[in-house]
Scaffold this motif. Structure first.
Motif, PDB file in Angstrom:
ATOM      1  N   PHE A  43      42.451  11.232  -0.283  1.00  0.00           N
ATOM      2  CA  PHE A  43      42.574  12.311  -1.268  1.00  0.00           C
ATOM      3  C   PHE A  43      41.427  13.306  -1.132  1.00  0.00           C
ATOM      4  O   PHE A  43      41.630  14.523  -1.234  1.00  0.00           O
ATOM      5  N   LEU A  44      40.231  12.786  -0.871  1.00  0.00           N
ATOM      6  CA  LEU A  44      39.085  13.673  -0.672  1.00  0.00           C
ATOM      7  C   LEU A  44      39.277  14.544   0.564  1.00  0.00           C
ATOM      8  O   LEU A  44      38.848  15.708   0.580  1.00  0.00           O
ATOM      9  N   ALA A  45      39.935  13.997   1.580  1.00  0.00           N
ATOM     10  CA  ALA A  45      40.200  14.766   2.792  1.00  0.00           C
ATOM     11  C   ALA A  45      41.036  16.001   2.473  1.00  0.00           C
ATOM     12  O   ALA A  45      40.818  17.081   3.027  1.00  0.00           O
ATOM     13  N   TYR A  46      42.007  15.848   1.562  1.00  0.00           N
ATOM     14  CA  TYR A  46      42.819  17.002   1.179  1.00  0.00           C
ATOM     15  C   TYR A  46      41.980  18.028   0.421  1.00  0.00           C
ATOM     16  O   TYR A  46      42.117  19.240   0.648  1.00  0.00           O
ATOM     17  N   ILE A  47      41.096  17.552  -0.468  1.00  0.00           N
ATOM     18  CA  ILE A  47      40.244  18.482  -1.208  1.00  0.00           C
ATOM     19  C   ILE A  47      39.346  19.260  -0.255  1.00  0.00           C
ATOM     20  O   ILE A  47      39.186  20.489  -0.373  1.00  0.00           O
ATOM     21  N   VAL A  48      38.757  18.555   0.718  1.00  0.00           N
ATOM     22  CA  VAL A  48      37.887  19.214   1.698  1.00  0.00           C
ATOM     23  C   VAL A  48      38.688  20.206   2.531  1.00  0.00           C
ATOM     24  O   VAL A  48      38.230  21.330   2.801  1.00  0.00           O
ATOM     25  N   ARG A  49      39.890  19.804   2.938  1.00  0.00           N
ATOM     26  CA  ARG A  49      40.766  20.700   3.710  1.00  0.00           C
ATOM     27  C   ARG A  49      41.068  21.964   2.914  1.00  0.00           C
ATOM     28  O   ARG A  49      41.017  23.081   3.450  1.00  0.00           O
ATOM     29  N   THR A  50      41.383  21.797   1.640  1.00  0.00           N
ATOM     30  CA  THR A  50      41.667  22.949   0.784  1.00  0.00           C
ATOM     31  C   THR A  50      40.444  23.851   0.657  1.00  0.00           C
ATOM     32  O   THR A  50      40.545  25.085   0.703  1.00  0.00           O
ATOM     33  N   SER A  70      42.119  13.915 -10.543  1.00  0.00           N
ATOM     34  CA  SER A  70      42.919  12.865  -9.908  1.00  0.00           C
ATOM     35  C   SER A  70      42.076  12.027  -8.964  1.00  0.00           C
ATOM     36  O   SER A  70      42.321  10.828  -8.797  1.00  0.00           O
ATOM     37  N   PHE A  71      41.086  12.641  -8.349  1.00  0.00           N
ATOM     38  CA  PHE A  71      40.196  11.926  -7.437  1.00  0.00           C
ATOM     39  C   PHE A  71      39.194  11.055  -8.197  1.00  0.00           C
ATOM     40  O   PHE A  71      38.966   9.882  -7.858  1.00  0.00           O
ATOM     41  N   PHE A  72      38.609  11.614  -9.241  1.00  0.00           N
ATOM     42  CA  PHE A  72      37.555  10.901  -9.953  1.00  0.00           C
ATOM     43  C   PHE A  72      38.074   9.756 -10.820  1.00  0.00           C
ATOM     44  O   PHE A  72      37.330   8.808 -11.108  1.00  0.00           O
TER      45      PHE A  72
END
Length: 261
Positions: A43-50, A70-72
């Motif tokens: 999920f963090l990978a998607y946030i970083v990608r965004t 949603s991540f936390f």
């Protein structure tokens, strides 16, 4: 479109969170922790990608802040599970995270690379991220309070677990508020203006301060304390997204409402 790939990242992350919650019920702590961490990494990978695609922190719209929440949430659940070994906590935080994931799936918001000048501040990202972390920790504390209220008196959990989460969450809440004041001074020339967002932030801050004082000086009325904690979390929700439905948000008078454009 940035949201096009969200469903794939979210689906994989949720599968790992669900698997972690399932094995937690079987007492397999190491495996539950590993599975939850993998889900968090995805999920963090998607946030970083965004973040990289937008060339700015994804924190502008409600949809973007829901990503962080949603991540936390599973992260907060994992912290509680690792510290207190409540087998049910990962299931509860996973369900909450899935709710916010689904909201973003069914109501995606338009993302723009542009940021208004006031948001182009070094205080912007840490201010909002710390708030989302605080909200997740306080949300986990609220889950424990609900569990306490719905459980028979003989099966009450240690109140220390909720209190510890509130203490840490309140600390992050306070730091985030101070950062917001410094940001406001830089952007608008004053630390505090009693904007609806700021007003509800103050109400929320005092509500949790009241809970902390109550629990420190009155250990006998734990159910009342849990009730106070739930009310404080409701006020927190008003501070986070409820203000967007106030007249000041609808007519554009508030400087703190989340834009969807």
């Amino acid at each position: 479109m940035i949201w096009t790939y969200f469903i794939y990242f979210a689906a994989v992350a949720v599968l790992f969170w669900v698997a972690g919650a399932a094995v937690a019920w079987k007492g397999r702590k190491s495996l539950a922790t590993a599975l939850t961490l993998v889900g968090l990494a995805v999920f963090l990978a998607y946030i970083v990608r965004t973040w990289l695609i937008l060339e700015r922190p994804p924190l502008r719209t409600m949809g973007e802040t829901r990503l962080w929440y949603s991540f936390f949430l599973p992260l907060a659940g994992l912290i509680v599970y690792a510290r207190y070994r409540y087998r049910w906590i990962l299931s509860f935080t996973t369900v909450m995270a899935v709710v916010f994931v689904c909201i973003n799936l069914f109501r995606p918001e338009i993302h723009s690379k542009t940021l208004m000048p006031a948001l182009q501040s070094p205080w912007f990202a840490p201010h909002v991220i710390l708030y989302m972390l605080a909200y997740a920790l306080l949300g986990a504390a609220t889950l424990i309070a609900l569990y306490q209220l719905l459980s028979p008196r003989g099966k009450m959990l240690s109140q220390d677990s909720a209190d510890d989460l509130v203490y840490v969450g309140y600390a992050f809440l306070t730091i985030a508020m101070l950062m917001g004041a410094l940001w406001a001074k830089e952007a608008w020339g004053h630390y505090w203006s009693w904007d609806p967002k700021e007003t509800w932030a103050a109400i929320t801050w005092f509500a949790y301060l009241g809970y902390i004082h109550f629990t420190r000086y009155d250990q006998a009325h734990r159910r009342l304390a849990n009730g106070i904690l739930i009310v404080a979390f409701c006020l927190l929700q008003m501070c986070w997204w409820g203000i967007n439905y106030l007249p000041s948000a609808q007519n554009g008078a508030s400087i703190h409402t989340y834009s969807q454009q």
